[in-house]
Design a protein around this motif. Structure first.
Motif, PDB file in Angstrom:
ATOM      1  N   GLU A 147       0.826  -1.209   0.000  1.00  0.00           N
ATOM      2  CA  GLU A 147       0.000   0.000   0.000  1.00  0.00           C
ATOM      3  C   GLU A 147       0.860   1.259   0.000  1.00  0.00           C
ATOM      4  OE1 GLU A 147      -2.727   0.044   3.205  1.00  0.00           O
ATOM      5  OE2 GLU A 147      -4.026  -1.490   2.367  1.00  0.00           O
TER       6      GLU A 147
ATOM      7  N   PHE B 214     -15.810  -2.726  -2.413  1.00  0.00           N
ATOM      8  CA  PHE B 214     -14.744  -3.258  -1.571  1.00  0.00           C
ATOM      9  C   PHE B 214     -15.143  -4.535  -0.850  1.00  0.00           C
ATOM     10  CE2 PHE B 214     -16.309   0.460   1.087  1.00  0.00           C
ATOM     11  CZ  PHE B 214     -17.110  -0.293   1.934  1.00  0.00           C
TER      12      PHE B 214
ATOM     13  N   TYR C 118     -11.680  -5.913  -4.571  1.00  0.00           N
ATOM     14  CA  TYR C 118     -11.236  -5.338  -3.298  1.00  0.00           C
ATOM     15  C   TYR C 118      -9.872  -4.656  -3.479  1.00  0.00           C
ATOM     16  CZ  TYR C 118      -9.273  -5.139   1.404  1.00  0.00           C
ATOM     17  OH  TYR C 118      -8.663  -4.723   2.553  1.00  0.00           O
TER      18      TYR C 118
ATOM     19  N   THR D 186      -9.206  -0.614  -2.754  1.00  0.00           N
ATOM     20  CA  THR D 186      -8.220  -0.070  -1.819  1.00  0.00           C
ATOM     21  C   THR D 186      -7.165   0.739  -2.561  1.00  0.00           C
ATOM     22  OG1 THR D 186      -6.996  -2.170  -1.942  1.00  0.00           O
ATOM     23  CG2 THR D 186      -8.560  -1.908  -0.137  1.00  0.00           C
TER      24      THR D 186
ATOM     25  N   MET E  14     -12.823  -0.118   6.196  1.00  0.00           N
ATOM     26  CA  MET E  14     -12.368   0.756   5.117  1.00  0.00           C
ATOM     27  C   MET E  14     -12.321   2.219   5.560  1.00  0.00           C
ATOM     28  SD  MET E  14     -11.588  -1.177   2.597  1.00  0.00           S
ATOM     29  CE  MET E  14     -11.540  -0.138   1.135  1.00  0.00           C
TER      30      MET E  14
ATOM     31  N   ARG F 250      -9.283   2.551   7.644  1.00  0.00           N
ATOM     32  CA  ARG F 250      -8.096   2.476   6.781  1.00  0.00           C
ATOM     33  C   ARG F 250      -7.880   3.788   6.037  1.00  0.00           C
ATOM     34  NH1 ARG F 250      -7.181  -2.785   3.053  1.00  0.00           N
ATOM     35  NH2 ARG F 250      -5.118  -2.326   2.235  1.00  0.00           N
TER      36      ARG F 250
END
Length: 690
Positions: free
Chosen positions: A167, A281, A289, A293, A319, A322
């Motif tokens: 990420e 998601f 998904y 993201t 989510m 996040r």
């Protein structure tokens, strides 16, 4: 309910995002609203797309500047009206329209609630291109450091670490670096949410036409759909944003699937705004998904859409948390709110937002209503439309939002990167444990070999036979009982130059015995390493990549051992020649052969005469003979030096053997201690550049 596309307001007609001004005569006077401002010609932005970039730059770098937004400008985005200045003159009142309600400022009212995180000043102004270059270089270094290693070992938490590393690197490549270099580009609003929440319907309604597929089958959105003004379509098609994702020019939403970003140009979208409909998601398809993201991480503003029936789902809150941790500016839409129980549902949803630490996000509700041609009634999205337009239609405000989000992302690196580094340290610790097995195995082998060269166990078989042959036949005494002549020459010199056969045989036997002992010890050490790695939880990946020959001594070890033992024998002979000063009384009568005496010293060092070595016949005891020749102190000095040299040479041989195992660890890709240090340093360099 107004019919068609009619919206509440003074003679204003909505066509997607395009607000058409009323006919002349109905146009309100003064700055009474946004209805009379065509998109693309916003106050503060030229028709060519230029903008006031000072506010955005103020949010990207760390120095204060006169262009930086002050406290009153920040309050413009947070729902709190700026406090009036004490000495400010009262502005002249505008013309009063016939209907007092028309005197309100809908655009200013909308913008007052646009952005969360009012207090954050994570990024401040950089006045020069040099500062931007330094920040870009620091971000590039961080990206490279994050891509320079892999989480090879399956230690606790490794899956989360892999995802976090991915990420971070993706966000740097897909969003942060492109945004740093192009702050003035349109505000990217990404709509994310659970399946069936109505994201595509909301996008279609905001744009004013069907651009994203809708339907009863789930999931509906297979490929992300990005809608922007035609002036910005080429930038989204060819620009640096999301470099790893393919691009397709729309409209073709029903025909595209997979890792493709569909770009649709629409005059209905303002120049300062782009909408991106992302896949669900919580889709049954794992790649959806991943797309959701990935796209959330590139959003300047992430609009989470959920329903009154599913807002309590765990995935929604995961989510939201996040997105908040990753620094995103967030808005939430609660759709399909039923009549009657709507207030209770909305209240509970707000309480949950507060409980999960995202209570300062902008909230919208969309009631349960009819859907025609994949669109909601205009009045259902009027508040959302006004919020987005309010943020996007002014260049300074838009860039402030971009800078605020970018600042949040960079702020998040302060904790996210060190967390990844700590997971790397767990991998490093496992590598160190494997390395300690290597070190321990060869250290034990060296200690055992050292003991074997002291206790006389080497002086058996061929070595013992050659020694007894050399000493028992009188060759040893002959090499010592040599009188000097008056001229200083020694009798029998020619005979000794030829080298007695028994001397050469003893020297060869000692060399062969030592070589065999060293190679055998190295073989045993390699076997112990492999056994230890197989038992260790982290040894599996290493063994899978390791060569089958790793469990034995290297093929070139025998050759290196031969050279090392021969060099040691020469070293002992040099010691005898240069440091073995004989007793003065003996020196008057005896001259000795350095080669023969060096062999006597070697035999003594290897433990001849110890309790577990049988000494028979009339063979001389080496220690007694050497002490008589050199004296105890000189003998101790030579013995210590000779033994230390032998241990050093064997240690270097074992170190060379152990290198193979370090190379195996490198080949397996397990990070070493330099990796977390580089991550910490890259994080520090980023803070310095900011």
């Amino acid at each position: 309910m107004p019919s068609g596309d009619e919206v509440s307001g003074p003679s204003v007609r909505a066509d997607g995002f395009g607000l058409v001004p009323p006919a002349s005569g109905d146009e309100p006077t003064g700055d009474s609203g946004m209805s009379g401002v065509p998109f693309g010609d916003e106050p503060g932005e030229s028709a060519s797309g230029g903008s006031n970039s000072g506010a955005a730059a103020a949010l990207i770098f760390g120095d204060a500047s006169e262009d930086a937004p002050d406290a009153s400008e920040r309050k413009l985005f947070t729902g709190a009206a700026p406090a009036p200045e004490a000495e400010a003159p009262e502005p002249a009142p505008p013309e009063t329209p016939e209907n007092p309600e028309e005197a309100e400022e809908p655009r200013r009212a909308v913008r007052t609630e646009a952005v969360r995180r009012p207090d954050r000043s994570a990024l401040a102004l950089a006045g020069t291109t040099m500062r931007q270059s330094e920040l870009t270089r620091a971000l590039g270094e961080l990206r490279d450091r994050l891509g320079a290693f892999e989480f090879v070992l399956d230690v606790p938490g490794v899956e989360e670490a892999r995802e976090a590393r991915s990420e971070l690197r993706n966000q740097l490549e897909d969003y942060v670096l492109p945004r740093i270099q192009a702050v003035e580009t349109p505000l990217l609003v990404v709509l994310g949410g659970s399946t069936g929440a109505g994201k595509s319907t909301l996008v279609n309604t905001l744009v004013g036409t069907r651009v994203s597929a809708t339907g009863v089958l789930r999931p509906t959105t297979s490929s992300p759909i990005l809608v922007c003004h035609p002036d910005h379509a080429d930038w989204f098609l060819e620009g640096p944003l999301l470099p790893g994702m393919g691009r397709v020019r729309g409209p073709a939403p029903d025909a595209i699937a997979g890792d493709q970003l569909v770009i649709i140009a629409s005059d209905a979208v303002p120049r300062g705004l782009a909408l991106l409909d992302s896949p669900d998601f919580d889709s049954v398809f794992e790649d959806h998904y991943e797309f959701a993201t990935k796209l959330m991480a590139v959003a300047d503003l992430w609009l989470c859409v959920t329903t009154a029936a599913r807002y309590a789902d765990a995935q929604v809150w995961q989510m939201l948390r996040r997105a908040s941790e990753n620094g995103a500016t967030i808005g939430v839409v609660l759709s399909r709110v039923p009549q009657g129980a709507g207030a209770e549902v909305v209240g509970h949803f707000g309480d949950m937002l507060d409980e999960h630490g995202v209570g300062d996000t902008r909230r919208f509700t969309v009631p349960e209503t009819r859907i025609e041609d994949s669109r909601l009634p205009e009045e259902a999205v009027e508040e959302i439309r006004g919020w987005l337009v309010g943020v996007a239609d002014n260049a300074g405000d838009r860039e402030f939002v971009v800078g605020d989000t970018l600042g949040g992302v960079l702020d998040s690196f302060r904790t996210r990167v060190p967390e990844v580094a700590r997971h790397v340290e767990a991998q490093v610790e496992q590598r160190d444990e494997l390395a300690r097995i290597v070190e321990s195995s060869y250290g034990t082998a060296l200690a055992e070999l050292d003991e074997a060269t002291r206790n006389g166990s080497l002086l058996r078989g061929e070595v013992l036979a050659r020694w007894q042959d050399f000493a028992g036949t009188g060759d040893l005494l002959k090499s010592l009982h040599i009188r000097r002549t008056k001229s200083g020459k020694r009798h029998g010199a020619a005979r000794r130059q030829r080298g007695p056969t028994r001397v050469r045989a003893l020297k060869s036997a000692l060399r062969a015995g030592l070589e065999s002992l060293i190679v055998s010890s190295a073989e045993h050490a390699a076997e112990q390493v492999i056994a230890g790695w197989r038992e260790h939880p982290a040894g599996g990946p290493v063994m899978a990549e390791a060569s089958a020959s790793l469990g034995t001594a290297s093929p070139e070890l025998a050759r290196r051992v031969t050279r090392a033992v021969s060099a040691w024998q020469d070293h002992v002979q040099d010691l005898v020649r240069t440091e073995g000063v004989t007793k003065r009384s003996v020196a008057k009568l005896v001259s000795f052969d350095p080669e023969a005496l060096a062999l006597v010293l070697m035999v003594g060092l290897l433990g001849y005469g110890t309790s577990d070595v049988a000494v028979s016949g009339n063979s001389a005891v080496p220690q007694r003979l050497l002490k008589a020749l050199f004296g105890a102190e000189s003998l101790r000095g030579m013995g210590a030096k000779a033994r230390a040299d032998l241990r050093s040479r064997i240690g270097m041989l074992f170190d060379e053997e152990a290198i193979r195992f370090g190379q195996a660890l490198d080949a397996a890709g397990i990070p070493d201690q330099t990796v977390p240090a580089q991550l910490y340093q890259a994080t520090h360099n980023l803070e310095v550049a900011r």
